[in-house]
Scaffold this motif. Structure first.
Motif, short mmCIF file in Angstrom:
data_model
loop_
_atom_site.label_atom_id
_atom_site.label_comp_id
_atom_site.label_asym_id
_atom_site.label_seq_id
_atom_site.Cartn_x
_atom_site.Cartn_y
_atom_site.Cartn_z
N UNK A 1 0.82 -1.20 0.00
CA UNK A 1 0.00 0.00 0.00
C UNK A 1 0.86 1.25 0.00
N UNK A 2 0.60 2.10 -0.93
CA UNK A 2 1.17 3.45 -0.93
C UNK A 2 0.24 4.32 -1.75
N UNK A 3 0.28 5.58 -1.51
CA UNK A 3 -0.62 6.48 -2.22
C UNK A 3 -0.37 6.44 -3.73
N UNK A 4 0.84 6.08 -4.15
CA UNK A 4 1.13 6.00 -5.57
C UNK A 4 0.43 4.80 -6.23
N UNK A 5 0.08 3.78 -5.45
CA UNK A 5 -0.56 2.59 -6.00
C UNK A 5 -2.06 2.76 -6.23
N UNK A 6 -2.63 3.88 -5.76
CA UNK A 6 -4.06 4.09 -5.94
C UNK A 6 -4.30 4.70 -7.31
N UNK A 7 -5.07 4.03 -8.16
CA UNK A 7 -5.31 4.57 -9.51
C UNK A 7 -6.18 5.83 -9.43
N UNK A 8 -6.08 6.64 -10.47
CA UNK A 8 -6.94 7.81 -10.55
C UNK A 8 -8.39 7.34 -10.57
N UNK A 9 -9.20 8.02 -9.82
CA UNK A 9 -10.61 7.66 -9.75
C UNK A 9 -11.43 8.74 -10.43
N UNK A 10 -12.30 8.31 -11.30
CA UNK A 10 -13.22 9.21 -11.96
C UNK A 10 -14.48 9.29 -11.10
N UNK A 11 -14.95 10.49 -10.85
CA UNK A 11 -16.18 10.60 -10.08
C UNK A 11 -17.12 11.61 -10.73
N UNK A 12 -18.41 11.37 -10.48
CA UNK A 12 -19.45 12.22 -11.02
C UNK A 12 -20.38 12.62 -9.88
N UNK A 13 -20.61 13.92 -9.74
CA UNK A 13 -21.54 14.42 -8.74
C UNK A 13 -22.91 14.55 -9.39
N UNK A 14 -23.89 13.91 -8.77
CA UNK A 14 -25.26 13.95 -9.28
C UNK A 14 -26.06 14.90 -8.40
N UNK A 15 -26.52 16.02 -8.98
CA UNK A 15 -27.26 16.99 -8.18
C UNK A 15 -28.61 17.37 -8.80
N UNK A 16 -29.04 16.57 -9.78
CA UNK A 16 -30.40 16.74 -10.32
C UNK A 16 -31.06 15.37 -10.41
N UNK A 17 -32.37 15.37 -10.35
CA UNK A 17 -33.12 14.11 -10.41
C UNK A 17 -32.94 13.44 -11.77
#
Length: 193
Positions: free
Chosen positions: A64-80
């Motif tokens: 475990x190291x912070x370099x081993x964490x892959x980039x994560x794509x995220x999406x914020x949902x703020x409408x129905x």
């Protein structure tokens, strides 16, 4: 497994017990979970003999190291409308992780976010902006109540409590894998903390 959808607490333990039983069934007591086939050899293999679960924990810490964490794509949902599109997309996966944020997350608390993860991506449902409509019109209720995808949750009792009492959402034991219940069952079966 016998499951009651009326209570929100222990109904998930039976379903998880069945799944975890299948993981540990037949494994020798000194080797409670056969995960070795999924682990590549490292310097730990030459150390004192450990059971495979201990070896896995050591390797996880070593790797475990912070370099081993892959980039994560995220999406914020703020409408129905966006919530409905996201729920339809999430329903196509075999399993998703489910997390939440809020204040005093129980039947009397406030739920602010539901986060669903899949394949290195995350969808963040903003409940403060969308309100209860995110469950009914936004498809989140259908997603969470459906048998597919499997929802991987750690200690689902709190989230099940607030979802049921405030939003009328019934999590089904058939579609939940509670990692907390699984960990407790493995500890009970193996006698290891």
């Amino acid at each position: 497994a016998v499951v009651s959808t009326q209570s929100t607490g222990d109904m998930f333990v039976d379903a998880d017990a069945e799944l975890v039983e299948s993981l540990v069934e037949g494994a020798p007591s000194s080797d409670p979970v056969s995960l070795q086939q999924y682990i590549s050899p490292t310097k730990t293999d030459t150390a004192l003999p450990l059971n495979r679960l201990e070896t896995l924990k050591i390797r996880a810490q070593e790797n475990f190291s912070i370099q081993n964490i892959p980039d994560t794509h995220y999406t914020v949902i703020d409408t129905v409308a966006d919530a409905l599109n996201a729920a339809v997309t999430l329903a196509e996966y075999h399993s998703i992780s489910v997390l939440w944020e809020g204040f005093n997350v129980n039947r009397y608390g406030t739920l602010t976010w539901i986060i669903c993860g899949y394949l290195g991506s995350a969808v963040l449902f903003d409940l403060t902006r969308c309100g209860a409509k995110i469950f009914t019109e936004g498809g989140l209720k259908t997603l969470l109540e459906s048998r597919h995808p499997i929802k991987v949750i750690h200690d689902c009792t709190c989230i099940a409590d607030i979802l049921f009492h405030q939003y009328g959402v019934r999590l089904s034991a058939d579609s939940i894998f509670d990692t907390h219940a699984a960990d407790l069952l493995i500890q009970t079966k193996t006698g290891q903390p």
